[in-house]
Write an enzyme that holds these catalytic residues in place. Sequence first.
Site, short mmCIF file in Angstrom:
data_model
loop_
_atom_site.label_atom_id
_atom_site.label_comp_id
_atom_site.label_asym_id
_atom_site.label_seq_id
_atom_site.Cartn_x
_atom_site.Cartn_y
_atom_site.Cartn_z
N HIS A 187 0.87 -1.18 0.00
CA HIS A 187 0.00 0.00 0.00
C HIS A 187 0.90 1.23 0.00
O HIS A 187 1.98 1.20 0.61
CB HIS A 187 -0.85 0.07 1.28
N CYS A 281 -2.08 2.46 9.11
CA CYS A 281 -3.11 1.51 8.66
C CYS A 281 -4.33 1.51 9.59
O CYS A 281 -5.44 1.24 9.16
CB CYS A 281 -2.56 0.08 8.62
N1 ARG Z 1 -3.69 -7.44 6.37
C1 ARG Z 1 -4.12 -6.22 5.79
C2 ARG Z 1 -4.13 -6.32 4.27
O1 ARG Z 1 -3.24 -6.97 3.75
C3 ARG Z 1 -3.24 -5.09 6.22
C4 ARG Z 1 -3.68 -3.76 5.73
C5 ARG Z 1 -2.79 -2.65 6.13
N2 ARG Z 1 -3.35 -1.39 5.84
C6 ARG Z 1 -2.70 -0.34 5.28
N3 ARG Z 1 -3.31 0.80 5.21
N4 ARG Z 1 -1.51 -0.45 4.78
O2 ARG Z 1 -4.98 -5.82 3.60
#
Ligand code: ARG
Length: 293
Positions: A187, A281
């Site tokens: 992300h 996150c």
């Molecule tokens: N396990 C989640 C996923 O893979 C983690 C998300 C993390 N969120 C972020 N904004 N980077 O989607």
Amino acid sequence: MELISEVGTSTATADSPYDARTRRSTLRRYLMCPPAHFDVTYSINPWMNPGKPTDQSIAMSQWQRIHDQLVELGHTVDLIPPLPGLPDMVFAANGATVYGNQALVARFRFPQRDAESAGYLDWFAAQGLSVRQATRENEGEGDYLAAGPWLLAGNGFRTDRRAHVETEEYFGRAVIGLTLVDDRFYHLDTALAALDERTVMYYPDAFTPGSQAILRELFPDAIIATSEDAEAFGLNAVSDGKHVLMPEGASNLTAQLRAAGFEPIGMDVSELLRAGGGVKCCTLELHDQVPGQ
Ligand code: ARG
């Protein structure tokens, strides 16, 4: 609350008006989701290993400290109820992108997170916001970060590049597309953080050469993270313009932030990291909404 930093080394030069005493925090409004159902039961990023046990109570106390720190700084934190069977819902940043009374709710890349969208659609509608779900894969503020007039927009792993067009049109804000290439930084908010209207920090190797060139052009004074900083998830940070809440352990980044007049606040997110998430996150900013109302 104190708005102007009194400490720190001056970094002002003839070209840069910024110095430690001019970093200003502004009060913000955030949305968070308690990790009541936190677990790692599937793997959709390289940090997740369902074979390793997780500790929900540790996740909860780490999350609570992030929440309490934001409140202590004077920010307003709203809570969305966690839904059973959705262990990643704690990562509220992915739920939507929000400006003023408009919310664009996520369309998740992986089916395991699909049902979170309904929770966000209901929550924003109940707040009286004008709400719509993205038509293309779009993981909210995980991939959209506001920096001054721009909306920096990640793609490559989760958010579809074609989703950027819809987001740009919906909010009437210029989207700058950035392509991610390292799956550990899947992300945008794992590879870049917006510190204030004009300052970002990022890990160049997480981006294609073309996106690196765009970032150099837009942000010549950016703070550059080392691979150690990025691996410690140090870029997964929430800044109010002065205080920077970030996963602890990114020592190079922390030193650079201090030298530039910011106030880094390290948070232990070891348990949340088992799902590939950190401070940012867990935190969705509700832009342009009045704190405390
Ligand atoms: N396990 C989640 C996923 O893979 C983690 C998300 C993390 N969120 C972020 N904004 N980077 O989607």
